[in-house]
Write an enzyme that holds these catalytic residues in place. Structure first.
Site, short mmCIF file in Angstrom:
data_model
loop_
_atom_site.label_atom_id
_atom_site.label_comp_id
_atom_site.label_asym_id
_atom_site.label_seq_id
_atom_site.Cartn_x
_atom_site.Cartn_y
_atom_site.Cartn_z
N ASP A 45 0.84 -1.20 0.00
CA ASP A 45 0.00 0.00 0.00
C ASP A 45 0.87 1.25 0.00
O ASP A 45 1.70 1.44 0.89
CB ASP A 45 -0.89 -0.01 1.24
CG ASP A 45 -1.80 1.21 1.33
OD1 ASP A 45 -2.96 1.11 0.89
OD2 ASP A 45 -1.34 2.25 1.84
N TYR A 50 3.06 9.82 -0.37
CA TYR A 50 4.14 9.16 0.37
C TYR A 50 5.50 9.39 -0.28
O TYR A 50 6.53 9.17 0.33
CB TYR A 50 3.90 7.65 0.47
CG TYR A 50 2.68 7.21 1.23
CD1 TYR A 50 1.86 8.14 1.90
CD2 TYR A 50 2.32 5.87 1.29
CE1 TYR A 50 0.74 7.73 2.59
CE2 TYR A 50 1.19 5.46 1.99
CZ TYR A 50 0.40 6.39 2.63
OH TYR A 50 -0.71 5.97 3.31
N LYS A 79 -2.96 5.92 -4.11
CA LYS A 79 -4.04 6.83 -3.76
C LYS A 79 -3.88 8.19 -4.42
O LYS A 79 -2.77 8.68 -4.62
CB LYS A 79 -4.10 7.02 -2.24
CG LYS A 79 -4.09 5.72 -1.45
CD LYS A 79 -4.12 5.97 0.05
CE LYS A 79 -3.80 4.71 0.82
NZ LYS A 79 -2.35 4.42 0.84
N HIS A 112 -7.67 9.51 -1.50
CA HIS A 112 -6.98 9.45 -0.22
C HIS A 112 -7.69 10.21 0.89
O HIS A 112 -7.64 9.82 2.06
CB HIS A 112 -5.56 10.02 -0.39
CG HIS A 112 -4.58 9.54 0.62
ND1 HIS A 112 -3.22 9.57 0.43
CD2 HIS A 112 -4.73 9.01 1.87
CE1 HIS A 112 -2.59 9.08 1.49
NE2 HIS A 112 -3.49 8.75 2.38
#
Length: 290
Positions: A45, A50, A79, A112
């Site tokens: 994930d 990120y 996301k 997200h």
């Protein structure tokens, strides 16, 4: 093969995946994913925010042959970030994630956050931008670029709004969910619409003062059944068919976190854990997003 759940989209998703928030730098990412593959993880994930998609994609390209695995043997989630919401922006963001991950397609793509970047929480534009993003995600789904669609951090009103207008129903809702934050209203709407509930922050926070993993009741059950507090918390979720995404860069913890299918919690222990609800968010609370 580890337990998985069949999603509304018809695809299977492992109940345990590796969370990668704050795991950055190629060497660190490579070692973490290698340890995860050794331990049996097949689900990973990530998210555009990120900033590790390139490193994850590169690591998987190098590591899959080593483990005699192919692209279809793993499940990759990414996301759409808050700054990427809206018409044309969402499709470009998805293409950028696909390019960075270099994986051909995504198994799961989530919105997200229900809000868009730089807007006030009560701005009516959030609703419009969410709808535009979902429409573009549906197009990507129809074109096979994404196998399954879902959302993250949606509260029941956001989810009901989406369900009333979408052509492709969300298959997954990813939210913070653990014994200190048992969101029964969210689980209820997911159950009624056959949407898989996937938990993040199942172990609380990475801060030294993490009160969830140090909860006296969690510790007591841990000692009684000779399993770690982390395993107790993760087992509590998967025993309810709630997916989990534990994050660690420690190979021992990575292996421990996926070893939650070799034992069960008793009804008594499940009940004790389910009575620890503090309504406490350790991450983000989306309740104020219009």
């Amino acid at each position: 093969m580890l337990p998985s759940t069949k999603l509304l989209s018809g695809h299977q998703m492992p109940l345990v995946g590796l969370g990668t928030f704050k795991i950055t730098g190629y060497e660190n990412v490579f070692k973490t994913i290698e340890a995860a593959l050794v331990a049996g993880y097949r689900s990973f994930d990530t998210a555009s925010v990120y900033r590790n998609e390139i490193d994850i994609g590169r690591a998987l390209k190098e590591l899959l042959p080593k483990f005699h695995l192919q692209r279809q043997d793993i499940f990759i989630t990414s996301k759409l970030g808050p700054a990427e919401q809206g018409k044309s922006k969402a499709s470009k963001a998805l293409q950028a994630s696909l390019q960075r991950l270099d994986c051909g397609y995504l198994d799961l793509y989530l919105i997200h956050w229900p809000g868009a970047h730089k807007l006030k929480l009560d701005d009516r534009m959030h609703k419009k931008l969410r709808a535009e993003s979902w429409a573009e995600m549906e197009n990507a789904f129809r074109q096979g670029e994404v196998k399954t669609l879902g959302v993250s951090n949606y509260i029941p009103s956001h989810l009901e709004e989406l369900l009333s207008t979408c052509s492709v129903k969300p298959s997954v809702l990813q939210v913070e969910y653990h014994p200190h934050l048992i969101q029964t209203d969210i689980k209820s709407i997911c159950d009624s619409h056959h949407i898989h509930l996937q938990a993040y922050s199942s172990l609380g926070t990475s801060n030294p003062d993490n009160v969830l993993i140090k909860d006296p009741k969690v510790m007591e059950i841990s000692q009684l059944i000779h399993k770690s507090p982390a395993q107790v918390l993760l087992r509590w979720a998967v025993q309810q068919n709630i997916g989990v995404l534990p994050k660690s860069t420690n190979p021992e913890h990575i292996a421990e976190n996926i070893d939650v299918f070799s034992f069960s919690l008793s009804e008594e222990h499940m009940a004790i854990l389910s009575q620890l609800d503090h309504k406490k968010h350790y991450c983000w609370d989306p309740a104020q997003v219009r």
